[in-house]
Write a protein that holds these residues in place. Structure first.
Motif, PDB file in Angstrom:
ATOM      1  N   VAL A   1      -8.218  10.932  15.668  1.00  0.00           N
ATOM      2  CA  VAL A   1      -7.778  12.108  14.908  1.00  0.00           C
ATOM      3  C   VAL A   1      -6.460  11.835  14.181  1.00  0.00           C
ATOM      4  O   VAL A   1      -5.877  12.743  13.598  1.00  0.00           O
ATOM      5  N   ASN A   2      -6.007  10.585  14.252  1.00  0.00           N
ATOM      6  CA  ASN A   2      -4.781  10.194  13.564  1.00  0.00           C
ATOM      7  C   ASN A   2      -4.903   8.729  13.190  1.00  0.00           C
ATOM      8  O   ASN A   2      -5.253   7.898  14.023  1.00  0.00           O
ATOM      9  N   GLU A   3      -4.615   8.386  11.937  1.00  0.00           N
ATOM     10  CA  GLU A   3      -4.782   7.019  11.470  1.00  0.00           C
ATOM     11  C   GLU A   3      -3.578   6.139  11.755  1.00  0.00           C
ATOM     12  O   GLU A   3      -3.640   4.918  11.584  1.00  0.00           O
ATOM     13  N   GLU A   4      -2.471   6.743  12.167  1.00  0.00           N
ATOM     14  CA  GLU A   4      -1.276   5.952  12.481  1.00  0.00           C
ATOM     15  C   GLU A   4      -1.509   5.089  13.722  1.00  0.00           C
ATOM     16  O   GLU A   4      -2.368   5.388  14.559  1.00  0.00           O
ATOM     17  N   LYS A   5      -0.726   4.027  13.859  1.00  0.00           N
ATOM     18  CA  LYS A   5      -0.864   3.132  15.001  1.00  0.00           C
ATOM     19  C   LYS A   5       0.430   2.970  15.807  1.00  0.00           C
ATOM     20  O   LYS A   5       0.369   2.709  17.004  1.00  0.00           O
ATOM     21  N   ASN A   6       1.560   3.117  15.147  1.00  0.00           N
ATOM     22  CA  ASN A   6       2.816   2.831  15.825  1.00  0.00           C
ATOM     23  C   ASN A   6       3.819   3.974  15.812  1.00  0.00           C
ATOM     24  O   ASN A   6       4.830   3.901  16.497  1.00  0.00           O
ATOM     25  N   HIS A   7       3.550   5.007  15.034  1.00  0.00           N
ATOM     26  CA  HIS A   7       4.428   6.170  15.051  1.00  0.00           C
ATOM     27  C   HIS A   7       3.604   7.434  14.803  1.00  0.00           C
ATOM     28  O   HIS A   7       2.826   7.498  13.852  1.00  0.00           O
ATOM     29  N   TYR A   8       3.801   8.405  15.692  1.00  0.00           N
ATOM     30  CA  TYR A   8       3.073   9.666  15.583  1.00  0.00           C
ATOM     31  C   TYR A   8       4.080  10.803  15.445  1.00  0.00           C
ATOM     32  O   TYR A   8       5.083  10.850  16.177  1.00  0.00           O
ATOM     33  N   SER A   9       3.806  11.687  14.540  1.00  0.00           N
ATOM     34  CA  SER A   9       4.690  12.826  14.342  1.00  0.00           C
ATOM     35  C   SER A   9       3.849  14.055  14.022  1.00  0.00           C
ATOM     36  O   SER A   9       2.682  13.960  13.638  1.00  0.00           O
ATOM     37  N   GLY A  10       4.464  15.209  14.213  1.00  0.00           N
ATOM     38  CA  GLY A  10       3.776  16.453  13.873  1.00  0.00           C
ATOM     39  C   GLY A  10       2.848  16.947  14.968  1.00  0.00           C
ATOM     40  O   GLY A  10       3.049  16.695  16.157  1.00  0.00           O
ATOM     41  N   VAL A  11       1.785  17.619  14.539  1.00  0.00           N
ATOM     42  CA  VAL A  11       0.891  18.352  15.444  1.00  0.00           C
ATOM     43  C   VAL A  11       0.196  17.416  16.432  1.00  0.00           C
ATOM     44  O   VAL A  11      -0.221  16.306  16.082  1.00  0.00           O
ATOM     45  N   VAL A  12       0.051  17.887  17.685  1.00  0.00           N
ATOM     46  CA  VAL A  12      -0.646  17.136  18.734  1.00  0.00           C
ATOM     47  C   VAL A  12      -2.135  17.467  18.624  1.00  0.00           C
ATOM     48  O   VAL A  12      -2.601  18.474  19.144  1.00  0.00           O
ATOM     49  N   ASN A  13      -2.900  16.612  17.964  1.00  0.00           N
ATOM     50  CA  ASN A  13      -4.317  16.939  17.747  1.00  0.00           C
ATOM     51  C   ASN A  13      -5.276  16.014  18.473  1.00  0.00           C
ATOM     52  O   ASN A  13      -6.461  15.989  18.190  1.00  0.00           O
ATOM     53  N   GLY A  14      -4.777  15.246  19.433  1.00  0.00           N
ATOM     54  CA  GLY A  14      -5.621  14.387  20.246  1.00  0.00           C
ATOM     55  C   GLY A  14      -4.784  13.691  21.295  1.00  0.00           C
ATOM     56  O   GLY A  14      -3.546  13.643  21.187  1.00  0.00           O
TER      57      GLY A  14
END
Length: 613
Positions: free
Chosen positions: A516-529
């Motif tokens: 549910v997120n294409e990032e690999k090393n940094h996540y920000s914003g809504v918790v969607n998974g």
């Protein structure tokens, strides 16, 4: 529908069997056919151990030299360490066949080495010398020389007896979080029953008046074991397990403590002095560092038993954590702790190995198949992986803040973290008692004060591309995420950790098999998974990956290692995977977000709303 669940349970047990073969192997002590040992004493064969008295300066660990001679030496000769020192045939199980020899030795040694390890010329000269490292285990020791190998042992000679100066001394403290954030528990082992001495802990803030808190005392008996070897050749008296509750701690303060036993004559037997730092207040901003791993086991620093490479990475993991201990606040060992597998002496070995860690920071545990599983005892998996222990040693030797110690699920808070620890060896499916606990635990997290919500269990209830999971087809423990994924999504779990599979793997933030997120090393914003992490490379034999790499698998490592989480504040978290061999970081990511991102509505994770004004 009933047959469907029966099929899945059968598949789960089959999967476990393969995973066991793939990762755990046979316990070194199980290779010894000790009940078939025969007497072959030789007048010219000798074994001598020195020093005779150990721990004269208060040590709980000491090296011993064992010199031996066998005029009929062979490459299969071996030396076993026995404790208690004296063999007692009266405790041997009865023999059904009158033609069979009555056993002479009915307890496995606590460790062993092959005689020719001492010298390449042993088989020619018959003379050798070995060094063993012994820990204080509440009884004396002897060293027996056997010929005939492990499968057909013949007792050739036995040594003099040696012992520690105070075999009953209070030893191997294990800290754990209590049931409230400002409570620390101290659990330790001794040879003193409450009829002989009163156990307590003397503790306080550095430089302040010291308090004394009483301790409760537990033990377990041979008839508490569910099967062999724990109930037969693997049995050894565990001593007495004491737990004291240190309450009303000030947040983030350093405390000193020592365990004591008040004897009937008024004198006190003291342990060494230890220290710990109390937990931060829930929600308090401070640097908070968490270690998580599974399946470490124990190993012998003297090389005993290690030609089988049973737990080849165990000491590397232990030593890396000890080196970095000043930068660690709490440890979670999520199942498969000692791999004693029914050889009770190994629990002392394990608690001694982790003592530098567990005496300084809370050492929180989860239950694995090698602690709990035994047929017809209520474990979800009807296997023999616990060696007959059926959970009793683990739940007695370590404290954890569960409502029922036989049910290994619990929650605990540490500052900015809320942890929900599940027990994969009991039913977790929807409708079960544990499922209700998991939902309650996740729902109880105050995400404003404790933004980092962590789920952990021993078996992979989420995602793993382990070889055998791949063969089974679902890349998970059967029935795992089908029941739980809607809870992870609803309550926006940040990271779910698992052991059981002996490698490292990290997924993308995922829900229902989809990143549910294409990032690999940094996540920000809504918790969607939820990010799922297998961190079962604590020390046991490594597990192979599937040849197929699913698209949700971002990083896989066939090596030993552990995870470190660092919460800098309520908005910033650092995740690091470190190899045990060098302590260096090989995989990492960061999470940055605000409170409103946790509250935001996501697929299958929205609070109910109304159109009313």
């Amino acid at each position: 529908m009933i047959w469907f669940w029966v099929f899945l349970l059968l598949a789960a047990n089959l999967n476990l069997g393969w995973a066991h073969i793939n990762g755990a192997g046979e316990h070194p002590l199980a290779k010894i056919n000790i009940l078939k040992a025969t007497l072959a004493l030789h007048n010219s064969a000798t074994v001598k151990a020195q020093p005779v008295l150990l721990g004269l300066k208060g040590e709980d660990t000491q090296w011993v030299n064992v010199d031996f001679m066998n005029p009929n030496s062979s490459v299969n000769d071996w030396v076993g360490v026995f404790s208690p020192a004296k063999f007692n045939p009266s405790t041997c199980p009865p023999v059904n066949d009158p033609k069979e020899q009555l056993p002479y030795i009915c307890s496995a040694p606590i460790k062993y080495k092959y005689a020719n390890e001492s010298s390449s010329g042993y088989t020619k000269t018959g003379r050798g010398s070995l060094r063993f490292q012994l820990i204080n285990q509440r009884a004396d020791f002897s060293f027996a020389l056997f010929s005939g190998g492990l499968s057909d042992p013949k007792l050739v000679a036995i040594s003099n007896f040696i012992s520690f100066a105070n075999p009953k001394a209070p030893l191997y403290p294990r800290l754990a979080q209590g049931k409230s954030w400002n409570e620390m528990t101290v659990t330790w082992t001794s040879g003193y029953d409450i009829d002989e001495a009163e156990p307590f802990v003397e503790w306080g803030r550095k430089g302040n008046l010291q308090l004394r808190s009483p301790a409760g005392t537990l033990t377990f008996k041979q008839n508490s074991m569910c099967g062999s070897p724990a109930r037969t050749v693997g049995w050894r008296d565990p001593g007495f397990i004491h737990t004291s509750f240190l309450k009303n701690l000030w947040p983030n303060y350093e405390y000193t403590y020592r365990m004591g036993h008040l004897l009937s004559n008024g004198s006190i037997v003291w342990s060494k002095i230890y220290s710990f730092k109390s937990s931060p207040y829930p929600g308090q901003d401070s640097l908070q560092r968490v270690i998580i791993f599974g399946d470490m086991g124990k190993a012998e620093r003297d090389g005993s038993n290690e030609y089988s490479n049973y737990q080849p990475g165990s000491l590397n993991t232990t030593d890396q954590l000890i080196r970095d201990l000043s930068n660690i606040n709490i440890v979670f060992h999520i199942g498969d702790l000692s791999y004693s597998n029914g050889y009770i002496s190994q629990w002392d070995q394990f608690t001694a190995q982790v003592e530098p860690i567990a005496s300084t920071v809370p050492y929180m545990i989860a239950s694995g198949n090698h602690e709990r599983d035994w047929p017809n005892t209520g474990s979800f998996y009807d296997t023999t992986d616990s060696g007959g222990e059926c959970g009793v040693p683990a739940e007695t030797i370590f404290y954890f803040p569960a409502e029922n110690r036989a049910k290994f699920w619990y929650s605990t808070d540490y500052g900015l973290f809320h942890f929900c620890i599940a027990d994969s060896e009991h039913d977790w499916r929807e409708g079960s008692e544990q499922y209700r606990f998991i939902e309650q635990c996740l729902a109880s997290a105050d995400r404003h004060r404790q933004p980092w919500l962590i789920f952990a269990a021993h078996r992979v209830l989420g995602y793993s591309s382990d070889y055998w999971y791949g063969q089974e087809g679902s890349f998970e423990e059967p029935m795992g995420r089908e029941s739980l994924q809607k809870l992870w999504q609803k309550y926006k779990v940040d990271i779910a950790f698992y052991g059981h599979v002996h490698n490292y793997e990290r997924t993308c933030p995922i829900y229902q098999n989809q990143c549910v997120n294409e990032e690999k090393n940094h996540y920000s914003g809504v918790v969607n998974g939820t990010i799922h992490v297998v961190v079962g490379g604590g020390g046991s034999h490594l597990s192979e990956f599937s040849e197929v790499t699913p698209n949700w698998s971002l990083y896989r490592d066939y090596d030993w290692g552990f995870v470190k989480l660092t919460a800098f504040n309520q908005s910033s978290l650092l995740f690091e995977y470190k190899k045990s061999r060098d302590g260096k970081v090989y995989d990492s990511f960061t999470i940055s977000r605000d409170y409103r991102d946790v509250l935001a509505c996501v697929h299958d994770g929205c609070e109910a709303t109304t159109l009313a004004s």
